[in-house]
Enzyme design. Structure first.
Site, PDB file in Angstrom:
ATOM      1  N   HIS A   1       7.190  69.145  29.905  1.00 29.48           N
ATOM      2  CA  HIS A   1       6.489  69.003  28.694  1.00 29.48           C
ATOM      3  C   HIS A   1       6.875  67.735  28.005  1.00 29.48           C
ATOM      4  CE1 HIS A   1      10.533  69.997  26.822  1.00 29.48           C
ATOM      5  NE2 HIS A   1      10.099  69.435  26.024  1.00 29.48           N
TER       6      HIS A   1
HETATM    7  C1  UD1 Z   1       9.056  69.113  20.494  1.00 31.40           C
HETATM    8  C2  UD1 Z   1      10.297  68.058  20.474  1.00 31.40           C
HETATM    9  C3  UD1 Z   1      11.192  68.132  21.902  1.00 31.40           C
HETATM   10  C4  UD1 Z   1      11.449  69.475  22.427  1.00 31.40           C
HETATM   11  C5  UD1 Z   1      10.124  70.481  22.576  1.00 31.40           C
HETATM   12  C6  UD1 Z   1      10.635  71.666  22.868  1.00 31.40           C
HETATM   13  C7  UD1 Z   1      10.250  66.212  19.019  1.00 31.40           C
HETATM   14  C8  UD1 Z   1      10.048  64.932  18.974  1.00 31.40           C
HETATM   15  N1  UD1 Z   1      10.092  66.693  20.272  1.00 31.40           N
HETATM   16  O1  UD1 Z   1       8.423  68.597  21.469  1.00 31.40           O
HETATM   17  O2  UD1 Z   1      12.171  67.274  21.940  1.00 31.40           O
HETATM   18  O3  UD1 Z   1      12.016  69.324  23.614  1.00 31.40           O
HETATM   19  O4  UD1 Z   1       9.593  70.420  20.964  1.00 31.40           O
HETATM   20  O5  UD1 Z   1       9.117  72.469  22.981  1.00 31.40           O
HETATM   21  O6  UD1 Z   1      10.522  66.986  18.117  1.00 31.40           O
HETATM   22  N2  UD1 Z   1       1.845  72.920  19.744  1.00 31.40           N
HETATM   23  C9  UD1 Z   1       1.284  74.084  19.724  1.00 31.40           C
HETATM   24  N3  UD1 Z   1       1.626  75.099  19.257  1.00 31.40           N
HETATM   25  C10 UD1 Z   1       3.098  75.153  18.979  1.00 31.40           C
HETATM   26  C11 UD1 Z   1       3.857  74.110  18.941  1.00 31.40           C
HETATM   27  C12 UD1 Z   1       3.385  72.832  19.343  1.00 31.40           C
HETATM   28  O7  UD1 Z   1       0.023  74.192  20.110  1.00 31.40           O
HETATM   29  O8  UD1 Z   1       3.698  76.180  18.383  1.00 31.40           O
HETATM   30  C13 UD1 Z   1       1.294  71.550  20.595  1.00 31.40           C
HETATM   31  C14 UD1 Z   1       0.539  70.777  19.125  1.00 31.40           C
HETATM   32  O9  UD1 Z   1      -0.533  70.692  18.997  1.00 31.40           O
HETATM   33  C15 UD1 Z   1       1.269  69.316  19.570  1.00 31.40           C
HETATM   34  C16 UD1 Z   1       1.964  69.580  20.857  1.00 31.40           C
HETATM   35  O10 UD1 Z   1       2.014  70.820  21.180  1.00 31.40           O
HETATM   36  O11 UD1 Z   1       0.359  68.470  19.715  1.00 31.40           O
HETATM   37  C17 UD1 Z   1       3.321  69.014  20.543  1.00 31.40           C
HETATM   38  O12 UD1 Z   1       4.170  69.364  19.670  1.00 31.40           O
HETATM   39  P1  UD1 Z   1       5.472  68.544  18.933  1.00 31.40           P
HETATM   40  O13 UD1 Z   1       6.082  69.584  18.285  1.00 31.40           O
HETATM   41  O14 UD1 Z   1       4.765  67.412  18.371  1.00 31.40           O
HETATM   42  O15 UD1 Z   1       6.271  68.371  20.171  1.00 31.40           O
HETATM   43  P2  UD1 Z   1       6.994  68.785  21.522  1.00 31.40           P
HETATM   44  O16 UD1 Z   1       5.946  68.469  22.817  1.00 31.40           O
HETATM   45  O17 UD1 Z   1       6.632  70.401  21.378  1.00 31.40           O
END
Ligand code: UD1
Length: 370
Positions: free
Chosen positions: A201
């Site tokens: 991821h």
């Molecule tokens: C975040 C953390 C990362 C961690 C990961 C674990 C930061 C900078 N990154 O990354 O260190 O390893 O979480 O999972 O804090 N999304 C959904 N549903 C959710 C959550 C996210 O659809 O419940 C999608 C969102 O649209 C978003 C993307 O996933 O665009 C990324 O989510 P985000 O929280 O920005 O970062 P992660 O890649 O999850």
């Protein structure tokens, strides 16, 4: 003593659970769990609270997704009035996600003491957003709870006062140790006797379509020999959908993000794990499952020095070579790092309780002098 825990993203939930539990057994401790809303899907958040026996969060800030600045800023704006209102004695922040650094920034400006759990880890790669979050959070924290000795060394090298640093062990492993017997009763039917478990991821792997395509092609190649089970993070799902190449193949199964217990069973039973997650490098080390990490570096060197983890970098031939060795039964012996014994959270609770006694002693002393 009032403690406010700030969590927001999936790996935070496994870390807060044992600390909350340990503190709930202490007298005169009042706890509030704040969820920033960084992760919001049921299978990225609620299911972990349910399976780990945590009450739903007391407060949800509903910050949601966005650019780094938007997400961090939204969390800060929503958290500040709460900290002003609640006046906690300690705010505990976990790991290295945007929720962690946002809370640390808010609390340091309000002169509210901060405890950072999982402090001191360094990849020395500032292109990773998590590395920036780690460095800033550690700079601002008043108590730094480290999972391994390298964390202490990194903090000392950065000039952090040794009095603030406490080597306590790994709270994520506390949860693993507690949940292993529960996982024994968690049956997953039709699991092949040999399989490779995959999670990817990191933006460095999944946001680059050419590299993501190459990784998927490699996984299909592996799938021709041994079944591959890929638990797909929402970020990764979006990127795979954009490739639109009919990614599923015989031998390669793509699943939605899995709940804690199912994923634990899979990690334990897997022949090998391919990942770019930090926590999974640690869990695989504890479980003794060979782990190949698709990154150039790790902030968790103990997993490669004495654990089961091997860094394969951004190199698909190396990934396939290392995997072939594992499938042929050739992999390193491993041991479990010191203090990864299921009791890290108890040590944290002892230190926080001690800090209260010190504060009370200071207050009593000040009153005497008055
Ligand atoms: C975040 C953390 C990362 C961690 C990961 C674990 C930061 C900078 N990154 O990354 O260190 O390893 O979480 O999972 O804090 N999304 C959904 N549903 C959710 C959550 C996210 O659809 O419940 C999608 C969102 O649209 C978003 C993307 O996933 O665009 C990324 O989510 P985000 O929280 O920005 O970062 P992660 O890649 O999850």
């Amino acid at each position: 003593m009032k403690i406010l825990h700030v969590v927001g993203a999936r790996p935070n939930f496994m870390k807060v659970a044992p600390v909350h539990r340990a503190l709930s057994h202490r007298s005169n401790v009042n706890q509030i769990v704040v969820h920033t809303g960084q992760h919001y899907d049921f299978n990225m958040s609620d299911v972990f609270f349910q399976q780990l026996g945590l009450q739903p969060p007391d407060i949800n800030l509903h910050a949601g997704t966005g650019s780094h600045a938007q997400q961090t800023g939204e969390i800060m704006i929503n958290l500040e009035p709460l900290v002003i209102q609640e006046k906690p004695d300690w705010v505990l922040v976990y790991g290295d996600v945007n929720s962690t650094v946002a809370a640390a920034l808010v609390c340091s400006k309000l002169n509210t003491p901060i405890g950072h759990i999982e402090a001191g880890l360094r990849s020395f790669d500032r292109s990773m957003p998590e590395e920036v979050n780690r460095v800033v959070t550690d700079r601002l924290a008043d108590l730094l709870f480290t999972p391994s000795e390298d964390g202490d060394r990194n903090l000392i090298n950065e000039g952090v006062s040794p009095a603030k640093i406490h080597l306590v062990g790994n709270v994520m492993i506390d949860t693993l140790v507690r949940m292993l017997p529960v996982a024994d009763d968690h049956v997953i039917t039709d699991l092949p006797s040999r399989f490779v478990l995959v999670t990817l991821h990191r933006p460095s792997n999944v946001d680059d379509p050419v590299w993501l395509q190459e990784l998927l092609t490699s996984l299909r190649t592996v799938g021709e020999e041994v079944p591959v089970i890929f638990s797909v993070h929402p970020r990764t799902r979006k990127q795979i959908d954009k490739l639109g190449d009919g990614h599923a193949a015989r031998g390669l199964t793509l699943l939605d993000p899995l709940p804690y217990l199912s994923f634990l069973v899979l990690q334990r039973r897997a022949t090998a794990i391919i990942t770019d997650s930090g926590g999974i490098q640690e869990e695989a080390t504890y479980l003794g499952t060979p782990c190949l990490t698709v990154r150039e570096n790790t902030e968790r060197p103990v997993t490669t020095e004495i654990g089961t983890n091997v860094l394969v970098g951004r190199n698909s031939s190396r990934l396939l070579e290392e995997l072939t060795s594992i499938l042929q039964g050739r992999f390193r012996r491993h041991s479990i790092p010191p203090l990864w014994d299921g009791r890290a959270a108890e040590r944290i609770a002892d230190i926080l309780a001690g800090s209260r006694q010190e504060n009370e002693a200071d207050l009593a002393h000040a009153q005497l002098l008055r």
